[in-house]
Scaffold this motif. Sequence first.
Motif, PDB file in Angstrom:
ATOM      1  N   HIS A  35       5.928 -11.399   3.575  1.00 21.95           N
ATOM      2  CA  HIS A  35       7.169 -10.884   4.141  1.00 21.95           C
ATOM      3  C   HIS A  35       7.125  -9.356   4.165  1.00 21.95           C
ATOM      4  CE1 HIS A  35       8.382 -14.975   3.211  1.00 21.95           C
ATOM      5  NE2 HIS A  35       9.355 -14.805   4.068  1.00 21.95           N
ATOM      6  N   LEU A  36       7.649  -8.789   5.243  1.00 24.81           N
ATOM      7  CA  LEU A  36       7.776  -7.344   5.373  1.00 24.81           C
ATOM      8  C   LEU A  36       9.230  -6.972   5.152  1.00 24.81           C
ATOM      9  CD1 LEU A  36       5.725  -6.189   8.486  1.00 24.81           C
ATOM     10  CD2 LEU A  36       5.577  -5.271   6.191  1.00 24.81           C
ATOM     11  N   TYR A  37       9.465  -5.999   4.273  1.00 25.91           N
ATOM     12  CA  TYR A  37      10.814  -5.502   3.986  1.00 25.91           C
ATOM     13  C   TYR A  37      10.832  -3.995   4.163  1.00 25.91           C
ATOM     14  CZ  TYR A  37      11.849  -9.916   1.605  1.00 25.91           C
ATOM     15  OH  TYR A  37      12.054 -11.247   1.313  1.00 25.91           O
ATOM     16  N   ARG A  38      11.991  -3.459   4.498  1.00 17.80           N
ATOM     17  CA  ARG A  38      12.190  -2.016   4.392  1.00 17.80           C
ATOM     18  C   ARG A  38      12.385  -1.719   2.914  1.00 17.80           C
ATOM     19  NH1 ARG A  38      15.350  -2.905   9.101  1.00 17.80           N
ATOM     20  NH2 ARG A  38      14.470  -1.777  10.858  1.00 17.80           N
ATOM     21  N   GLU A  39      11.926  -0.575   2.475  1.00 20.51           N
ATOM     22  CA  GLU A  39      12.035  -0.246   1.056  1.00 20.51           C
ATOM     23  C   GLU A  39      13.481  -0.331   0.564  1.00 20.51           C
ATOM     24  OE1 GLU A  39      10.720   3.237  -2.049  1.00 20.51           O
ATOM     25  OE2 GLU A  39      11.172   3.801   0.012  1.00 20.51           O
ATOM     26  N   GLU A  40      14.424   0.130   1.357  1.00 19.97           N
ATOM     27  CA  GLU A  40      15.828   0.123   0.916  1.00 19.97           C
ATOM     28  C   GLU A  40      16.430  -1.267   0.840  1.00 19.97           C
ATOM     29  OE1 GLU A  40      15.882   1.259   5.357  1.00 19.97           O
ATOM     30  OE2 GLU A  40      14.777   1.922   3.602  1.00 19.97           O
TER      31      GLU A  40
ATOM     32  N   LEU B 270       5.749   3.330   8.325  1.00 21.46           N
ATOM     33  CA  LEU B 270       6.955   4.009   7.829  1.00 21.46           C
ATOM     34  C   LEU B 270       7.277   3.600   6.397  1.00 21.46           C
ATOM     35  CD1 LEU B 270       8.999   3.780  11.138  1.00 21.46           C
ATOM     36  CD2 LEU B 270       7.654   5.709  10.303  1.00 21.46           C
ATOM     37  N   ASN B 271       8.500   3.120   6.141  1.00 22.84           N
ATOM     38  CA  ASN B 271       8.918   2.775   4.774  1.00 22.84           C
ATOM     39  C   ASN B 271       8.892   1.262   4.538  1.00 22.84           C
ATOM     40  OD1 ASN B 271      11.103   2.107   6.376  1.00 22.84           O
ATOM     41  ND2 ASN B 271      12.605   2.741   4.872  1.00 22.84           N
TER      42      ASN B 271
END
Length: 97
Positions: free
Chosen positions: A84-89, A9-10
């Motif tokens: 680390h994994l982040y959501r784009e927002e 996803l994002n």
Amino acid sequence: MAKRLLPLLNRVLVEKIVPPTKTTAGILLPEHSSKLNSGRVLAVGPGLRNEEGNHVPVSLKEGDTVLLPEYGGTPVKLGEKEYHLYREEDLMGTLHD
């Protein structure tokens, strides 16, 4: 065998940038010197679909330097390294020279 994580996803996979603790001449730098919480984008997901069903791609690309929030992200350990994994927002912006 090296594993490669492809976010869904994002989501954005980031490697945090650790500021140097010494100068090239060997002088130790204080911990509280101007350090920015930043990271380098290693992989990005394909994006999301909006309410109309249109594809909205992630606006970041591999190699971008991003400003990270103080807290958040999901730590992911691949081999000996931690990412680390982040959501784009959740990312605060991109950094340019």
